[in-house]
Motif scaffolding. Structure first.
Motif, PDB file in Angstrom:
ATOM      1  N   HIS A  56      26.868  44.852   3.252  1.00  0.00           N
ATOM      2  CA  HIS A  56      27.403  45.065   1.913  1.00  0.00           C
ATOM      3  C   HIS A  56      26.612  44.259   0.879  1.00  0.00           C
ATOM      4  N   ASN A  57      26.694  44.674  -0.369  1.00  0.00           N
ATOM      5  CA  ASN A  57      26.115  43.916  -1.474  1.00  0.00           C
ATOM      6  C   ASN A  57      27.168  42.947  -2.010  1.00  0.00           C
ATOM      7  N   VAL A  58      26.741  41.741  -2.366  1.00  0.00           N
ATOM      8  CA  VAL A  58      27.689  40.725  -2.813  1.00  0.00           C
ATOM      9  C   VAL A  58      27.149  40.019  -4.050  1.00  0.00           C
ATOM     10  N   TYR A  59      28.007  39.852  -5.047  1.00  0.00           N
ATOM     11  CA  TYR A  59      27.722  39.053  -6.241  1.00  0.00           C
ATOM     12  C   TYR A  59      28.829  38.013  -6.382  1.00  0.00           C
ATOM     13  N   LYS A  60      28.514  36.906  -7.029  1.00  0.00           N
ATOM     14  CA  LYS A  60      29.496  35.831  -7.210  1.00  0.00           C
ATOM     15  C   LYS A  60      29.379  35.289  -8.627  1.00  0.00           C
ATOM     16  N   ILE A  61      30.513  35.200  -9.311  1.00  0.00           N
ATOM     17  CA  ILE A  61      30.525  34.584 -10.639  1.00  0.00           C
ATOM     18  C   ILE A  61      30.973  33.134 -10.502  1.00  0.00           C
ATOM     19  N   ASN A  62      30.153  32.228 -11.030  1.00  0.00           N
ATOM     20  CA  ASN A  62      30.453  30.796 -11.018  1.00  0.00           C
ATOM     21  C   ASN A  62      30.917  30.373 -12.401  1.00  0.00           C
ATOM     22  N   PHE A  63      32.080  29.737 -12.459  1.00  0.00           N
ATOM     23  CA  PHE A  63      32.651  29.314 -13.732  1.00  0.00           C
ATOM     24  C   PHE A  63      32.384  27.847 -14.027  1.00  0.00           C
ATOM     25  N   ASN A  64      31.956  27.089 -13.030  1.00  0.00           N
ATOM     26  CA  ASN A  64      31.692  25.664 -13.233  1.00  0.00           C
ATOM     27  C   ASN A  64      30.749  25.176 -12.129  1.00  0.00           C
ATOM     28  N   GLY A  65      30.392  23.913 -12.203  1.00  0.00           N
ATOM     29  CA  GLY A  65      29.455  23.363 -11.238  1.00  0.00           C
ATOM     30  C   GLY A  65      29.995  23.294  -9.833  1.00  0.00           C
ATOM     31  N   GLY A  66      31.330  23.183  -9.676  1.00  0.00           N
ATOM     32  CA  GLY A  66      31.911  23.189  -8.343  1.00  0.00           C
ATOM     33  C   GLY A  66      31.733  24.535  -7.671  1.00  0.00           C
ATOM     34  N   ASP A  67      31.968  25.625  -8.431  1.00  0.00           N
ATOM     35  CA  ASP A  67      31.725  26.964  -7.886  1.00  0.00           C
ATOM     36  C   ASP A  67      30.270  27.104  -7.448  1.00  0.00           C
ATOM     37  N   ARG A  68      29.365  26.652  -8.309  1.00  0.00           N
ATOM     38  CA  ARG A  68      27.932  26.811  -8.034  1.00  0.00           C
ATOM     39  C   ARG A  68      27.506  25.976  -6.827  1.00  0.00           C
ATOM     40  N   LEU A  69      28.062  24.762  -6.711  1.00  0.00           N
ATOM     41  CA  LEU A  69      27.710  23.880  -5.597  1.00  0.00           C
ATOM     42  C   LEU A  69      27.986  24.538  -4.254  1.00  0.00           C
ATOM     43  N   PHE A  70      29.143  25.192  -4.149  1.00  0.00           N
ATOM     44  CA  PHE A  70      29.532  25.744  -2.857  1.00  0.00           C
ATOM     45  C   PHE A  70      29.049  27.176  -2.636  1.00  0.00           C
ATOM     46  N   TRP A  71      28.411  27.803  -3.627  1.00  0.00           N
ATOM     47  CA  TRP A  71      27.900  29.165  -3.437  1.00  0.00           C
ATOM     48  C   TRP A  71      26.522  29.122  -2.769  1.00  0.00           C
ATOM     49  N   ARG A  72      25.497  28.752  -3.499  1.00  0.00           N
ATOM     50  CA  ARG A  72      24.143  28.572  -2.963  1.00  0.00           C
ATOM     51  C   ARG A  72      23.622  29.795  -2.195  1.00  0.00           C
ATOM     52  N   LEU A  73      23.963  30.975  -2.671  1.00  0.00           N
ATOM     53  CA  LEU A  73      23.444  32.223  -2.114  1.00  0.00           C
ATOM     54  C   LEU A  73      22.845  33.041  -3.253  1.00  0.00           C
ATOM     55  N   PRO A  74      22.071  34.080  -2.957  1.00  0.00           N
ATOM     56  CA  PRO A  74      21.563  34.946  -4.036  1.00  0.00           C
ATOM     57  C   PRO A  74      22.702  35.630  -4.782  1.00  0.00           C
ATOM     58  N   ASN A  75      22.367  36.155  -5.960  1.00  0.00           N
ATOM     59  CA  ASN A  75      23.287  36.936  -6.792  1.00  0.00           C
ATOM     60  C   ASN A  75      24.447  36.115  -7.349  1.00  0.00           C
ATOM     61  N   GLY A  76      24.221  34.812  -7.545  1.00  0.00           N
ATOM     62  CA  GLY A  76      25.187  34.008  -8.266  1.00  0.00           C
ATOM     63  C   GLY A  76      24.996  34.182  -9.765  1.00  0.00           C
ATOM     64  N   ILE A  77      26.084  34.375 -10.492  1.00  0.00           N
ATOM     65  CA  ILE A  77      26.032  34.610 -11.936  1.00  0.00           C
ATOM     66  C   ILE A  77      26.838  33.512 -12.621  1.00  0.00           C
ATOM     67  N   ASP A  78      26.201  32.697 -13.460  1.00  0.00           N
ATOM     68  CA  ASP A  78      26.924  31.664 -14.202  1.00  0.00           C
ATOM     69  C   ASP A  78      27.610  32.289 -15.407  1.00  0.00           C
ATOM     70  N   TYR A  79      28.924  32.116 -15.502  1.00  0.00           N
ATOM     71  CA  TYR A  79      29.620  32.548 -16.718  1.00  0.00           C
ATOM     72  C   TYR A  79      29.827  31.321 -17.595  1.00  0.00           C
ATOM     73  N   ARG A  80      29.189  31.318 -18.758  1.00  0.00           N
ATOM     74  CA  ARG A  80      29.223  30.161 -19.647  1.00  0.00           C
ATOM     75  C   ARG A  80      29.937  30.473 -20.944  1.00  0.00           C
ATOM     76  N   GLY A  81      30.565  31.657 -21.031  1.00  0.00           N
ATOM     77  CA  GLY A  81      31.225  32.069 -22.260  1.00  0.00           C
ATOM     78  C   GLY A  81      32.685  31.626 -22.310  1.00  0.00           C
ATOM     79  N   SER A  82      33.364  32.105 -23.341  1.00  0.00           N
ATOM     80  CA  SER A  82      34.759  31.724 -23.570  1.00  0.00           C
ATOM     81  C   SER A  82      35.700  32.626 -22.779  1.00  0.00           C
ATOM     82  N   LEU A  83      36.960  32.217 -22.701  1.00  0.00           N
ATOM     83  CA  LEU A  83      37.972  33.022 -22.039  1.00  0.00           C
ATOM     84  C   LEU A  83      38.185  34.335 -22.783  1.00  0.00           C
ATOM     85  N   GLU A  84      38.054  34.308 -24.107  1.00  0.00           N
ATOM     86  CA  GLU A  84      38.235  35.523 -24.912  1.00  0.00           C
ATOM     87  C   GLU A  84      37.155  36.557 -24.613  1.00  0.00           C
ATOM     88  N   ASP A  85      35.931  36.101 -24.375  1.00  0.00           N
ATOM     89  CA  ASP A  85      34.820  37.025 -24.105  1.00  0.00           C
ATOM     90  C   ASP A  85      34.745  37.447 -22.640  1.00  0.00           C
TER      91      ASP A  85
END
Length: 426
Positions: A50-79
């Motif tokens: 399967h294809n997998v993508y992951k959205i990281n909302f903070n550094g803790g998410d990013r620390l434990f992902w460490r795989l391809p297709n990680g996407i950092d979301y740096r915007g607001s809750l409204e957006d």
């Protein structure tokens, strides 16, 4: 923001989700548990084609992902909903998975996915513990689509085969605490990179860290006093009721109960106990094992008991295994905790003060808290067994989050559920 380009899915009128078992899927992972759960799940999904993508909302998410297709979301809750919709359309997402459907970014995500026809697979701590975790389609607890009709459970369970055999799963408190500390440290150190991130928990990670330090520093003293209390309860033979506290930050309290936090529930329970419980009964308030120590619930319990004139009949259990304490109790009062199903499985009467998936006639006490103290009614064993069987079939998978063996089971069974296959044998 500029207008987003129209994708093929837009032109065709929306996102078309594939049904379970339709082959290769494209899965988007949102926030998981603090730790490697979603990394391990991503690895297993990729191994399965399967294809997998992951959205990281903070550094803790990013620390434990460490795989391809990680996407950092740096915007607001409204957006966030707009970005999520674009991601779903542009990447051809067929499924979304997340841990806890009541988090700030997950509630709008589940609403959007319903509109787009994208299935949402929700992980949570198991409705029934230990050795099971929850993986339910659409929502959990108060958001669950399962009915509250005991007849439906009895009829549905009657058509199901016996529960497949499974073995006990080890769980490490040390591992859980370590992963939480690493996650929070990575979150704090990278706040500059995620300027709009706000944790769904009400305390800053440093405040929580201090609370844990104070709690762990007094661990031996707390264990000793708890053992002494349990020994006194056993020796006296005096009847008692048990009220296991939930976490003050638990979204199940804020969204699926009449309480804004644990303090309101604690006051209600102690006041009702003082007014309506038999004079020879005691109340044992048990601290949640993962409480961070920021608030002193032992002192607040003592203050409430003094206020309502029952200081000599209310005990506080700061440490220890809940199973033997619940088993010997006359009844368990809960808001909507899985401690309720633990007690029900042992035939102990339970009254639920909030929305709980197990709160229904023939299983929990239905006449209110005030009446519960004098006439606690045990669950109907057949109905509860049917309820358990349906849960295993619909929304539980074997495994655990805090050991290698437990994680292996979770991800293997989760992928089987994603693919619409029967759960693999243990």
């Amino acid at each position: 923001m500029p207008e987003l380009p129209m994708s093929a899915a837009d032109r065709s009128g929306g996102v078309t989700s594939r049904s379970s078992g339709s082959g290769k899927r494209t899965v988007l992972l949102l926030q998981g548990l603090m730790g490697p759960l979603f990394r391990r799940l991503g690895q297993e999904l990729i191994r399965s084609g399967h294809n997998v993508y992951k959205i990281n909302f903070n550094g803790g998410d990013r620390l434990f992902w460490r795989l391809p297709n990680g996407i950092d979301y740096r915007g607001s809750l409204e957006d966030w909903p707009r970005m999520l919709e674009q991601t779903i359309r542009d990447r051809g997402i067929t499924d979304v998975a997340l841990f806890g459907d009541c988090r700030d970014h997950h509630m709008p995500a589940t609403r959007l996915c319903r509109e787009l026809g994208v299935p949402v697979h929700v992980f949570e701590e198991g409705y029934i513990r230990p050795d099971w975790v929850t993986l339910e389609l659409g929502g959990v607890n108060g958001h669950s689509s399962l009915p509250r009709d005991p007849v439906w459970y009895r009829e549905t369970a009657a058509a199901l085969p016996p529960v497949p055999a499974h073995s006990q799963v080890h769980s490490s408190f040390r591992r859980r605490a370590t992963e939480g500390l690493l996650y929070n440290a990575a979150d704090v150190l990278t706040r500059w990179h995620y300027p709009y991130w706000t944790n769904h928990r009400p305390w800053h990670p440093l405040v929580e860290g201090m609370g844990w330090w104070r709690k762990l520093r007094r661990r031996k003293e707390r264990e000793t006093r708890s053992a002494e209390l349990i020994a006194r309860l056993e020796a006296s033979g005096q009847p008692y009721f048990l009220f296991p506290l939930q976490l003050d930050s638990d979204a199940q309290i804020r969204l699926h109960s009449p309480f804004a936090g644990i303090a309101g529930a604690l006051r209600l329970v102690i006041e009702s106990f003082a007014r309506h419980a038999p004079a020879d009964a005691r109340l044992v308030v048990k601290e949640h094992p993962l409480d961070n120590g920021v608030r002193d619930w032992q002192q607040e319990t003592a203050d409430m008991a003094l206020l309502f004139g029952v200081a000599d009949r209310v005990d506080y259990l700061a440490w220890g295994d809940i199973v033997p304490v619940a088993q010997r109790s006359r009844g368990v009062v809960t808001i909507n905790s899985t401690s309720g199903t633990l007690a029900l499985a042992m035939g102990v009467p339970v009254v639920a003060l909030g929305q709980a998936i197990y709160d229904m006639p023939d299983i929990t006490f239905q006449d209110g808290l005030d009446a519960f103290w004098r006439n606690p009614v045990a669950p109907d064993a057949g109905t509860f067994a049917a309820f358990q069987r349906v849960l295993v079939e619909r929304c539980l998978i074997p495994g655990g989050f805090f050991s290698e063996e437990g994680l292996d089971r979770v991800v293997r069974h989760a992928v089987a559920r994603f693919e619409g296959r029967p759960l693999p044998p243990e």
